[in-house]
Design a protein around this motif. Structure first.
Motif, PDB file in Angstrom:
ATOM      1  N   VAL A  27      16.116 -16.671  -6.140  1.00 24.00           N
ATOM      2  CA  VAL A  27      15.011 -16.784  -7.083  1.00 24.00           C
ATOM      3  C   VAL A  27      13.993 -17.815  -6.606  1.00 24.00           C
ATOM      4  O   VAL A  27      12.788 -17.563  -6.575  1.00 24.00           O
ATOM      5  CB  VAL A  27      15.542 -17.141  -8.491  1.00 24.00           C
ATOM      6  N   SER A  28      14.470 -18.979  -6.219  1.00 25.56           N
ATOM      7  CA  SER A  28      13.559 -20.057  -5.825  1.00 25.56           C
ATOM      8  C   SER A  28      12.788 -19.727  -4.552  1.00 25.56           C
ATOM      9  O   SER A  28      11.613 -20.084  -4.420  1.00 25.56           O
ATOM     10  CB  SER A  28      14.337 -21.357  -5.617  1.00 25.56           C
ATOM     11  N   ALA A  29      13.442 -19.057  -3.630  1.00 29.43           N
ATOM     12  CA  ALA A  29      12.810 -18.761  -2.341  1.00 29.43           C
ATOM     13  C   ALA A  29      11.849 -17.574  -2.403  1.00 29.43           C
ATOM     14  O   ALA A  29      11.123 -17.322  -1.448  1.00 29.43           O
ATOM     15  CB  ALA A  29      13.884 -18.484  -1.283  1.00 29.43           C
ATOM     16  N   THR A  30      11.837 -16.877  -3.505  1.00 28.83           N
ATOM     17  CA  THR A  30      10.995 -15.692  -3.637  1.00 28.83           C
ATOM     18  C   THR A  30       9.762 -16.013  -4.456  1.00 28.83           C
ATOM     19  O   THR A  30       9.867 -16.330  -5.646  1.00 28.83           O
ATOM     20  CB  THR A  30      11.771 -14.539  -4.303  1.00 28.83           C
ATOM     21  N   GLY A  31       8.618 -15.915  -3.817  1.00 31.45           N
ATOM     22  CA  GLY A  31       7.367 -16.187  -4.511  1.00 31.45           C
ATOM     23  C   GLY A  31       6.769 -14.935  -5.128  1.00 31.45           C
ATOM     24  O   GLY A  31       7.133 -13.808  -4.790  1.00 31.45           O
ATOM     25  N   ILE A  32       5.848 -15.162  -6.017  1.00 34.03           N
ATOM     26  CA  ILE A  32       5.141 -14.079  -6.694  1.00 34.03           C
ATOM     27  C   ILE A  32       4.420 -13.185  -5.681  1.00 34.03           C
ATOM     28  O   ILE A  32       4.420 -11.965  -5.817  1.00 34.03           O
ATOM     29  CB  ILE A  32       4.138 -14.675  -7.713  1.00 34.03           C
ATOM     30  N   ASP A  33       3.813 -13.781  -4.660  1.00 31.84           N
ATOM     31  CA  ASP A  33       3.092 -12.990  -3.664  1.00 31.84           C
ATOM     32  C   ASP A  33       4.015 -12.016  -2.952  1.00 31.84           C
ATOM     33  O   ASP A  33       3.639 -10.865  -2.704  1.00 31.84           O
ATOM     34  CB  ASP A  33       2.401 -13.900  -2.637  1.00 31.84           C
ATOM     35  N   ALA A  34       5.223 -12.453  -2.625  1.00 33.97           N
ATOM     36  CA  ALA A  34       6.176 -11.564  -1.948  1.00 33.97           C
ATOM     37  C   ALA A  34       6.541 -10.389  -2.845  1.00 33.97           C
ATOM     38  O   ALA A  34       6.654  -9.246  -2.375  1.00 33.97           O
ATOM     39  CB  ALA A  34       7.427 -12.344  -1.551  1.00 33.97           C
ATOM     40  N   ILE A  35       6.707 -10.654  -4.120  1.00 36.42           N
ATOM     41  CA  ILE A  35       7.078  -9.592  -5.058  1.00 36.42           C
ATOM     42  C   ILE A  35       5.933  -8.602  -5.244  1.00 36.42           C
ATOM     43  O   ILE A  35       6.140  -7.393  -5.187  1.00 36.42           O
ATOM     44  CB  ILE A  35       7.513 -10.193  -6.412  1.00 36.42           C
ATOM     45  N   THR A  36       4.729  -9.108  -5.450  1.00 36.01           N
ATOM     46  CA  THR A  36       3.602  -8.197  -5.668  1.00 36.01           C
ATOM     47  C   THR A  36       3.308  -7.387  -4.415  1.00 36.01           C
ATOM     48  O   THR A  36       2.992  -6.203  -4.506  1.00 36.01           O
ATOM     49  CB  THR A  36       2.342  -8.952  -6.133  1.00 36.01           C
ATOM     50  N   THR A  37       3.445  -8.006  -3.249  1.00 37.22           N
ATOM     51  CA  THR A  37       3.226  -7.275  -1.998  1.00 37.22           C
ATOM     52  C   THR A  37       4.252  -6.162  -1.847  1.00 37.22           C
ATOM     53  O   THR A  37       3.908  -5.013  -1.540  1.00 37.22           O
ATOM     54  CB  THR A  37       3.293  -8.233  -0.780  1.00 37.22           C
ATOM     55  N   GLU A  38       5.519  -6.494  -2.056  1.00 40.77           N
ATOM     56  CA  GLU A  38       6.574  -5.486  -1.925  1.00 40.77           C
ATOM     57  C   GLU A  38       6.423  -4.383  -2.971  1.00 40.77           C
ATOM     58  O   GLU A  38       6.699  -3.220  -2.697  1.00 40.77           O
ATOM     59  CB  GLU A  38       7.954  -6.128  -2.032  1.00 40.77           C
ATOM     60  N   ALA A  39       5.979  -4.744  -4.169  1.00 39.32           N
ATOM     61  CA  ALA A  39       5.796  -3.754  -5.232  1.00 39.32           C
ATOM     62  C   ALA A  39       4.537  -2.921  -5.019  1.00 39.32           C
ATOM     63  O   ALA A  39       4.385  -1.858  -5.626  1.00 39.32           O
ATOM     64  CB  ALA A  39       5.735  -4.447  -6.587  1.00 39.32           C
ATOM     65  N   GLY A  40       3.633  -3.417  -4.180  1.00 44.91           N
ATOM     66  CA  GLY A  40       2.380  -2.703  -3.932  1.00 44.91           C
ATOM     67  C   GLY A  40       1.430  -2.760  -5.110  1.00 44.91           C
ATOM     68  O   GLY A  40       0.719  -1.800  -5.393  1.00 44.91           O
ATOM     69  N   VAL A  41       1.418  -3.902  -5.794  1.00 45.03           N
ATOM     70  CA  VAL A  41       0.529  -4.075  -6.940  1.00 45.03           C
ATOM     71  C   VAL A  41      -0.251  -5.378  -6.777  1.00 45.03           C
ATOM     72  O   VAL A  41       0.154  -6.271  -6.037  1.00 45.03           O
ATOM     73  CB  VAL A  41       1.303  -4.099  -8.284  1.00 45.03           C
TER      74      VAL A  41
END
Length: 194
Positions: A27-41
């Protein structure tokens, strides 16, 4: 792959990306940018669906809990008696361990996340409720087997919950579900001796 992703809502894509990244990287190592990029949003999509990263973490943990509950429901449907209902809990954990994990099995995603969250975080309450529900399921099944011995049923349920958690921790460290299969055998033996 693009066609399948296009059918999912932005919220569903964000949750799927968060689930992969939180489980794989933490959780701590995962940033919002990584999630949005992977989600394509777009990042704004995240904030249109979740009030904060903490809200996304809580939603991820609730989704993992529901995923486990569905595995448990399937196992429970095949349980013929109290013993089978106890073992259905162990089987559901083994089933969860057997799900495809992008970079290998790392143990209980709920506990992994809870270990990173500060005291008082809503996500920790989600994990606690899950673990309490699991112990309650064990206690209810054992209560059916031991109707005149409720204290023994509760004590055995706590014992089995500890066995399950220890097996899950070791399985996560070892990267496979073998310890969970061993724990199931131990649980069956314990239930048979009650």
């Amino acid at each position: 792959m693009v066609g399948a992703g296009a059918r999912l809502s932005a919220r569903e894509r964000l949750l799927a990306a968060a689930a992969r990244r939180f489980y794989r990287d933490g959780v701590s190592a995962t940033g919002i940018d990584a999630i949005t990029t992977e989600a394509g949003v777009a990042k704004m999509s995240l904030y249109n669906n979740f009030s904060s990263k903490a809200d996304l973490v809580r939603a991820y943990l609730e989704a993992r809990h529901e995923e486990w509950r569905e595995l448990h429901r399937r196992r429970l449907a095949r349980a013929a008696d109290a013993r089978g209902r106890v073992l259905a809990v162990f089987d559901a954990y083994a089933d969860h361990a057997e799900l495809a994990h992008e970079h290998g099995f790392r143990g209980c995603g709920l506990l992994n996340a809870a270990a990173e969250l500060p005291a008082g975080h809503d996500g920790r309450a989600v994990v606690r409720r899950h673990k309490e529900e699991v112990e309650s399921l064990l206690s209810d099944a054992l209560g059916e087997q031991l109707p005149d011995r409720p204290e023994d049923a509760r004590a055995a349920a706590e014992h089995l919950a500890f066995l399950l958690e220890g097996a899950m921790a070791r399985a996560g460290l070892e990267g496979d579900g073998e310890r969970l299969r061993h724990a199931r055998t131990m649980a069956a033996d314990l239930v048979d001796r009650l």
